[in-house]
Design a protein around this motif. Structure first.
Motif, PDB file in Angstrom:
ATOM      1  N   LEU A   2       0.827  -1.201   0.000  1.00 59.23           N
ATOM      2  CA  LEU A   2       0.000   0.000   0.000  1.00 59.23           C
ATOM      3  C   LEU A   2       0.871   1.265   0.000  1.00 59.23           C
ATOM      4  O   LEU A   2       0.583   2.229  -0.710  1.00 59.23           O
ATOM      5  CB  LEU A   2      -0.934  -0.012   1.208  1.00 59.23           C
ATOM      6  CG  LEU A   2      -2.012   1.055   1.247  1.00 59.23           C
ATOM      7  CD1 LEU A   2      -2.901   0.984   0.013  1.00 59.23           C
ATOM      8  CD2 LEU A   2      -2.856   0.908   2.503  1.00 59.23           C
ATOM      9  N   LEU A   3       1.946   1.251   0.773  1.00 61.33           N
ATOM     10  CA  LEU A   3       2.867   2.382   0.822  1.00 61.33           C
ATOM     11  C   LEU A   3       3.543   2.584  -0.543  1.00 61.33           C
ATOM     12  O   LEU A   3       3.649   3.723  -1.024  1.00 61.33           O
ATOM     13  CB  LEU A   3       3.921   2.169   1.916  1.00 61.33           C
ATOM     14  CG  LEU A   3       4.910   3.306   2.109  1.00 61.33           C
ATOM     15  CD1 LEU A   3       4.191   4.600   2.475  1.00 61.33           C
ATOM     16  CD2 LEU A   3       5.915   2.938   3.197  1.00 61.33           C
ATOM     17  N   LEU A   5       2.374   1.700  -3.451  1.00 59.19           N
ATOM     18  CA  LEU A   5       1.344   2.191  -4.357  1.00 59.19           C
ATOM     19  C   LEU A   5       1.075   3.679  -4.122  1.00 59.19           C
ATOM     20  O   LEU A   5       0.912   4.460  -5.071  1.00 59.19           O
ATOM     21  CB  LEU A   5       0.060   1.383  -4.177  1.00 59.19           C
ATOM     22  CG  LEU A   5      -1.113   1.764  -5.087  1.00 59.19           C
ATOM     23  CD1 LEU A   5      -0.730   1.581  -6.551  1.00 59.19           C
ATOM     24  CD2 LEU A   5      -2.331   0.928  -4.745  1.00 59.19           C
ATOM     25  N   SER A   6       1.065   4.086  -2.863  1.00 65.30           N
ATOM     26  CA  SER A   6       0.859   5.507  -2.533  1.00 65.30           C
ATOM     27  C   SER A   6       1.987   6.363  -3.102  1.00 65.30           C
ATOM     28  O   SER A   6       1.752   7.440  -3.665  1.00 65.30           O
ATOM     29  CB  SER A   6       0.786   5.705  -1.020  1.00 65.30           C
ATOM     30  OG  SER A   6      -0.321   5.041  -0.497  1.00 65.30           O
ATOM     31  N   LYS A   7       3.228   5.901  -2.954  1.00 61.53           N
ATOM     32  CA  LYS A   7       4.377   6.644  -3.500  1.00 61.53           C
ATOM     33  C   LYS A   7       4.277   6.752  -5.024  1.00 61.53           C
ATOM     34  O   LYS A   7       4.550   7.801  -5.601  1.00 61.53           O
ATOM     35  CB  LYS A   7       5.687   5.967  -3.111  1.00 61.53           C
ATOM     36  CG  LYS A   7       6.053   6.154  -1.663  1.00 61.53           C
ATOM     37  CD  LYS A   7       7.370   5.461  -1.340  1.00 61.53           C
ATOM     38  CE  LYS A   7       7.741   5.637   0.111  1.00 61.53           C
ATOM     39  NZ  LYS A   7       9.013   4.948   0.427  1.00 61.53           N
ATOM     40  N   ASN A   9       1.536   6.699  -6.781  1.00 60.54           N
ATOM     41  CA  ASN A   9       0.455   7.645  -7.070  1.00 60.54           C
ATOM     42  C   ASN A   9       0.921   9.090  -6.939  1.00 60.54           C
ATOM     43  O   ASN A   9       0.571   9.949  -7.746  1.00 60.54           O
ATOM     44  CB  ASN A   9      -0.739   7.399  -6.145  1.00 60.54           C
ATOM     45  CG  ASN A   9      -1.550   6.190  -6.554  1.00 60.54           C
ATOM     46  OD1 ASN A   9      -1.442   5.717  -7.679  1.00 60.54           O
ATOM     47  ND2 ASN A   9      -2.343   5.682  -5.627  1.00 60.54           N
ATOM     48  N   VAL A  10       1.718   9.386  -5.931  1.00 59.71           N
ATOM     49  CA  VAL A  10       2.240  10.742  -5.728  1.00 59.71           C
ATOM     50  C   VAL A  10       3.149  11.131  -6.893  1.00 59.71           C
ATOM     51  O   VAL A  10       3.042  12.244  -7.419  1.00 59.71           O
ATOM     52  CB  VAL A  10       2.983  10.848  -4.376  1.00 59.71           C
ATOM     53  CG1 VAL A  10       3.762  12.143  -4.285  1.00 59.71           C
ATOM     54  CG2 VAL A  10       1.999  10.737  -3.231  1.00 59.71           C
ATOM     55  N   TYR A  13       0.986  11.809  -9.880  1.00 54.19           N
ATOM     56  CA  TYR A  13       0.269  13.068  -9.701  1.00 54.19           C
ATOM     57  C   TYR A  13       1.187  14.246 -10.008  1.00 54.19           C
ATOM     58  O   TYR A  13       0.803  15.186 -10.707  1.00 54.19           O
ATOM     59  CB  TYR A  13      -0.287  13.183  -8.274  1.00 54.19           C
ATOM     60  CG  TYR A  13      -0.896  14.541  -7.998  1.00 54.19           C
ATOM     61  CD1 TYR A  13      -2.170  14.850  -8.464  1.00 54.19           C
ATOM     62  CD2 TYR A  13      -0.176  15.511  -7.306  1.00 54.19           C
ATOM     63  CE1 TYR A  13      -2.729  16.098  -8.232  1.00 54.19           C
ATOM     64  CE2 TYR A  13      -0.721  16.760  -7.065  1.00 54.19           C
ATOM     65  CZ  TYR A  13      -1.992  17.054  -7.536  1.00 54.19           C
ATOM     66  OH  TYR A  13      -2.532  18.295  -7.319  1.00 54.19           O
TER      67      TYR A  13
END
Length: 183
Positions: A2-3, A5-7, A9-10, A13
């Motif tokens: 999850l971490l 994937l979050s990185k 996504n950032v 973005y």
């Protein structure tokens, strides 16, 4: 996971946001790209005007040289110049480079024209020294001179600096594409 994937996504973005901002303000994109080139090539000033010289001859005869000019990283075709070599006999690449750069920069200085921020020689240390002997030693101009070196496949592979340092180029990067286009 999850971490990670979050990185990801950032990062995506930020990339999307930068593309959006570049479309809204192309001048900002150009400035950002010039700063990237400045940092990658270890230059003191932003390369607003870039000039590149190359010589050619046919088996030692019909020697010519060309100068391409990029303003704010875009080709400025109206500033391109082709020179017939007048004073050099035979295939002397260094003497041809000295003749052409002396003719070009003497004229720019005399006419009060705009000097480049960066000069490239399509070649190595010898071509760099030929240009420096005119710009720095003869005309007193402080313009960085770099060489574009090709690999065995005749593709731009690295940049050589005035003091002999080599800057490797990764294919596919913005800097690689720009230098290939200039060359």
């Amino acid at each position: 996971r999850l971490l990670a994937l979050s990185k990801l996504n950032v990062k995506q973005y930020r990339a999307d946001r930068m593309k959006h901002d570049d479309k809204l303000n192309p001048e900002q994109k150009t400035t950002r790209l010039m700063k990237e080139v400045q940092e990658a090539l270890c230059l003191e000033k932003m390369p607003v005007i870039i000039e590149c010289f190359d010589n050619s001859n046919v088996q030692g005869n019909d020697a010519v040289a060309a100068c391409v000019v990029f303003r704010k990283l875009k080709p400025s075709k109206k500033d391109y110049r082709k020179y017939n070599i007048k004073t050099v006999v035979g295939p002397d690449d260094y003497a041809s480079m000295r003749e052409v750069t002396e003719r070009r920069y003497t004229r720019i200085v005399e006419e009060g024209g705009e000097l480049p921020s960066l000069i490239f020689a399509d070649g190595g240390k010898g071509q760099i020294e030929a240009i420096r002997s005119i710009t720095r030693d003869k005309l007193g101009l402080d313009i960085p001179v770099l060489g574009l070196v090709k690999n065995s496949k005749h593709k731009t592979s690295e940049v050589i600096t005035e003091n002999g340092d080599v800057i490797g180029l990764k294919q596919g990067t913005m800097l690689f594409r720009l230098l290939s286009q200039i060359q």
